[in-house]
Scaffold this motif. Sequence first.
Motif, PDB file in Angstrom:
ATOM      1  N   LYS A  64       0.768  -1.468  -0.147  1.00 11.34           N
ATOM      2  CA  LYS A  64       0.171  -0.007   0.090  1.00 11.34           C
ATOM      3  C   LYS A  64       0.773   1.328  -0.077  1.00 11.34           C
ATOM      4  CE  LYS A  64      -1.589   1.882   3.818  1.00 11.34           C
ATOM      5  NZ  LYS A  64      -2.434   2.009   5.126  1.00 11.34           N
ATOM      6  N   GLN A  65       2.044   1.233   0.715  1.00 14.46           N
ATOM      7  CA  GLN A  65       2.852   2.506   0.854  1.00 14.46           C
ATOM      8  C   GLN A  65       3.504   2.671  -0.503  1.00 14.46           C
ATOM      9  OE1 GLN A  65       3.051   4.361   3.232  1.00 14.46           O
ATOM     10  NE2 GLN A  65       5.007   4.980   3.544  1.00 14.46           N
ATOM     11  N   ARG A  66       4.000   1.373  -1.112  1.00 12.27           N
ATOM     12  CA  ARG A  66       4.507   1.769  -2.444  1.00 12.27           C
ATOM     13  C   ARG A  66       3.573   2.154  -3.617  1.00 12.27           C
ATOM     14  NH1 ARG A  66       8.032  -3.548  -3.647  1.00 12.27           N
ATOM     15  NH2 ARG A  66       8.144  -2.479  -5.451  1.00 12.27           N
ATOM     16  N   THR A  67       2.514   1.802  -3.519  1.00  5.36           N
ATOM     17  CA  THR A  67       1.471   1.533  -4.677  1.00  5.36           C
ATOM     18  C   THR A  67       0.667   2.626  -4.664  1.00  5.36           C
ATOM     19  OG1 THR A  67      -0.114  -0.015  -4.005  1.00  5.36           O
ATOM     20  CG2 THR A  67       1.738  -0.834  -5.090  1.00  5.36           C
ATOM     21  N   GLY A  68       0.369   3.162  -3.459  1.00  4.07           N
ATOM     22  CA  GLY A  68      -0.621   4.266  -2.903  1.00  4.07           C
ATOM     23  C   GLY A  68      -2.028   3.644  -3.102  1.00  4.07           C
ATOM     24  N   LYS A  69      -2.140   2.331  -3.345  1.00  2.76           N
ATOM     25  CA  LYS A  69      -3.516   1.704  -3.367  1.00  2.76           C
ATOM     26  C   LYS A  69      -3.892   1.074  -2.202  1.00  2.76           C
ATOM     27  CE  LYS A  69      -3.193   0.753  -8.259  1.00  2.76           C
ATOM     28  NZ  LYS A  69      -3.259  -0.416  -9.490  1.00  2.76           N
ATOM     29  N   ASN A  70      -5.107   0.946  -1.626  1.00  7.24           N
ATOM     30  CA  ASN A  70      -5.426   0.203  -0.415  1.00  7.24           C
ATOM     31  C   ASN A  70      -5.579  -1.283  -0.950  1.00  7.24           C
ATOM     32  OD1 ASN A  70      -8.321  -0.527  -1.328  1.00  7.24           O
ATOM     33  ND2 ASN A  70      -8.949   1.687  -0.868  1.00  7.24           N
ATOM     34  N   HIS A  71      -5.712  -2.185   0.363  1.00 12.76           N
ATOM     35  CA  HIS A  71      -5.909  -3.583   0.238  1.00 12.76           C
ATOM     36  C   HIS A  71      -6.764  -3.834  -0.800  1.00 12.76           C
ATOM     37  CE1 HIS A  71      -3.553  -4.183   4.307  1.00 12.76           C
ATOM     38  NE2 HIS A  71      -3.217  -3.031   3.625  1.00 12.76           N
ATOM     39  N   PHE A  72      -8.130  -3.437  -0.565  1.00 17.61           N
ATOM     40  CA  PHE A  72      -9.370  -3.932  -1.382  1.00 17.61           C
ATOM     41  C   PHE A  72      -8.883  -3.544  -3.021  1.00 17.61           C
ATOM     42  CE2 PHE A  72     -10.653  -3.910   2.884  1.00 17.61           C
ATOM     43  CZ  PHE A  72     -11.670  -5.023   2.778  1.00 17.61           C
ATOM     44  N   ALA A  73      -8.323  -2.385  -3.342  1.00 15.43           N
ATOM     45  CA  ALA A  73      -7.693  -2.063  -4.409  1.00 15.43           C
ATOM     46  C   ALA A  73      -7.111  -3.083  -5.282  1.00 15.43           C
ATOM     47  CB  ALA A  73      -7.440  -0.629  -4.482  1.00 15.43           C
TER      48      ALA A  73
END
Length: 352
Positions: A317-326
Amino acid sequence: MDNFVDLYTDYLISSSSYTTATGMASLLSIKHDKITRALGTGVYDSKFLWKKAKPYVEELTQSKETIILSFDDSIQEKQYTAESELNTWHFDHVFGRSVKGINFLTALVEVGGMRIPCGVEFIKKDLWVTDKKTGKKKRKSSKTKNELFREMLEECSSKIHFDYVLADSWFSSVENMICCKKTLKNDFIIALKSNRKVALSLEDKQNETYINIKTLQPGQQTVEVWFEKLDFPLLLTKQVFKNENDTVGELYLACSDLSVSYDQITTIYKKRWAVEEYHKSIKSNTGFAKSPTKKTATQTNHFVLSIIAYIKLEWLKQRTGKNHFAMKTQIYLAAQQAAYNELKNLSTTKAA
């Protein structure tokens, strides 16, 4: 299998259905019995979780931001799994009744939006006692949830620097407050049940003059109060809010740090919501309850490894900027696309 933990946790993240040794073996071309043996004989517990979480926690706690250590328990229903000391009946305050499942307590470090579980314990009802009312035998834990809370808090305090301990009213006992503030020298913000009684001054406490906190109307400010059997004062706040069904709710918070304001207390306590999001993610995204394991040791191993899979997602999440569900949706859509392309390939391949 030296890299079993990485393989298994990646498999949990990649899977969108039940996670089985057979499914993992087919996907990774590993012998089924090797996976079963690794999952059944490994020792994956809270100490192992800390070993995996430690590098992340040590990096996060270098931050100058407020460091939160939240405690909360959750129940994962497993009504169709055989009853045992691990999978048994627990009262669930969400439903207001007992449910059959796994009850577990987690310590979660939160810094700047990153949430890393650093300890977990499973509530095991390992004793049989006779119910005085019914005369029937029932299961009981040899350690209460509050005893586990204090043990985990002591363990975390010896390893991690944090600014505040957050917990809900289940953990608001005087024993827990003393352990946190007096024994371990940590500040806390803990929710209270509305039936708690306090003294409004040290003199009132000495005269045993206590009032119910529901009678207090502090507004958006703090009130210094004294608890019976507690030799240090606390700041009390009260929040009034509307629930989704338009009913009015009240939240009382006790804070051991006398230097903070009402706004600071309420803002910090909101960070406890991170542990609820953690519960939701491990249950939805890392297959916490999606393994048909039957033995207690194998079940707990799977549960801890699913929490380690959560740590992987949190760092992604930190690397991609996406949350777990995304991220899970992206993985699922990629799998669907691969399946669709394979179907098209089968449909257009000419017979030999």
